[in-house]
Design a protein around this motif. Structure first.
Motif, PDB file in Angstrom:
ATOM      1  N   LEU A  54       0.863  -1.310  -0.154  1.00  0.00           N
ATOM      2  CA  LEU A  54      -0.112   0.275  -0.001  1.00  0.00           C
ATOM      3  C   LEU A  54       0.930   1.113  -0.009  1.00  0.00           C
ATOM      4  N   ILE A  55       0.523   2.300  -0.848  1.00  0.00           N
ATOM      5  CA  ILE A  55       1.347   3.479  -1.031  1.00  0.00           C
ATOM      6  C   ILE A  55       0.388   4.687  -0.655  1.00  0.00           C
ATOM      7  N   ASP A  56       0.672   5.618   0.212  1.00  0.00           N
ATOM      8  CA  ASP A  56      -0.193   6.644   0.321  1.00  0.00           C
ATOM      9  C   ASP A  56       0.217   7.826  -0.269  1.00  0.00           C
ATOM     10  N   TYR A  57      -0.214   8.788  -0.810  1.00  0.00           N
ATOM     11  CA  TYR A  57       0.040   9.886  -1.335  1.00  0.00           C
ATOM     12  C   TYR A  57      -0.639  11.080  -1.131  1.00  0.00           C
ATOM     13  N   ARG A  58      -0.154  12.255  -1.337  1.00  0.00           N
ATOM     14  CA  ARG A  58      -0.881  13.780  -1.351  1.00  0.00           C
ATOM     15  C   ARG A  58      -0.588  14.651  -2.387  1.00  0.00           C
ATOM     16  N   LEU A  59      -1.282  15.080  -2.896  1.00  0.00           N
ATOM     17  CA  LEU A  59      -1.248  16.082  -4.066  1.00  0.00           C
ATOM     18  C   LEU A  59      -2.458  17.124  -4.157  1.00  0.00           C
ATOM     19  N   ARG A  60      -2.274  18.040  -4.892  1.00  0.00           N
ATOM     20  CA  ARG A  60      -3.341  18.994  -5.254  1.00  0.00           C
ATOM     21  C   ARG A  60      -3.502  19.061  -6.554  1.00  0.00           C
ATOM     22  N   LEU A  61      -4.982  18.958  -6.968  1.00  0.00           N
ATOM     23  CA  LEU A  61      -5.495  18.936  -8.140  1.00  0.00           C
ATOM     24  C   LEU A  61      -6.343  20.376  -8.390  1.00  0.00           C
ATOM     25  N   TYR A  62      -5.955  21.327  -9.380  1.00  0.00           N
ATOM     26  CA  TYR A  62      -6.829  22.198  -9.659  1.00  0.00           C
ATOM     27  C   TYR A  62      -6.877  23.415  -8.216  1.00  0.00           C
ATOM     28  N   GLY A  63      -5.753  23.071  -7.253  1.00  0.00           N
ATOM     29  CA  GLY A  63      -5.812  23.659  -6.118  1.00  0.00           C
ATOM     30  C   GLY A  63      -6.187  22.965  -4.987  1.00  0.00           C
ATOM     31  N   PHE A  64      -7.081  21.658  -5.297  1.00  0.00           N
ATOM     32  CA  PHE A  64      -7.908  21.157  -4.088  1.00  0.00           C
ATOM     33  C   PHE A  64      -6.896  19.871  -3.516  1.00  0.00           C
TER      34      PHE A  64
END
Length: 170
Positions: A54-64
């Motif tokens: 399992l791999i957890d990520y964080r990102l922002r898409l269109y500022g969200f």
């Protein structure tokens, strides 16, 4: 809404084992993702890649801000692995990575992404925007892979380096 598909093919002038090793190191994901997505791996590195990882990520898409968790559902070194979104913005996201040795120092990388958008059938309204974003992300990815592996890319399906991108309704 039916399942959508995206295909990409890239040929790299590197041995199969080296190319697979690059892609099987989750730490390289940040390097091949556009910087404006602010993509960060939350799972402590190094990650033991295997079926069930399992791999957890964080990102922002269109500022969200978004959290994304994937599971490696298939692990067949050095030829294939599959990751599936468990938590994230898609109703379905299954990404198959295939690696084919074309010669001792030449490897073909095939990406197939099968996805569904959330909020069916209303999600269809956003499909063209999502498709453009995915094309941009995979264009960036191919350029970065070619640069990081020290070789220019060549397209297996045309002259633009993008390979094939297709909508397929299943």
């Amino acid at each position: 809404m039916s399942e959508q598909k995206l295909f990409r093919t890239q040929v790299i002038e590197r041995p199969l084992a080296e190319v697979f090793a690059f892609f099987s190191d989750a730490g390289n994901l940040e390097q091949i993702t556009p910087p404006e997505l602010n993509f960060h791996i939350l799972t402590p590195l190094p990650i033991e890649m295997r079926a069930g990882a399992l791999i957890d990520y964080r990102l922002r898409l269109y500022g969200f801000p978004l959290k994304w968790r994937t599971e490696i559902t298939s692990w067949e070194p050095p030829h294939l692995f599959v990751d599936r979104q468990i938590i994230g913005p898609y109703r379905q996201w299954i990404h198959t990575h295939r690696f084919t040795e074309l010669s001792q120092n030449r490897t073909q990388i095939d990406d197939e992404v099968r996805f569904r958008l959330p909020f069916e059938p209303f999600g269809l309204i956003a499909l063209s925007i999502v498709r453009r974003q995915l094309d941009y992300i995979f264009d960036f990815r191919q350029k970065q892979v070619a640069e990081l592996l020290g070789e220019e890319q060549s397209a297996a399906n045309g002259g633009d380096g993008r390979g094939e991108t297709a909508d397929t309704h299943v």
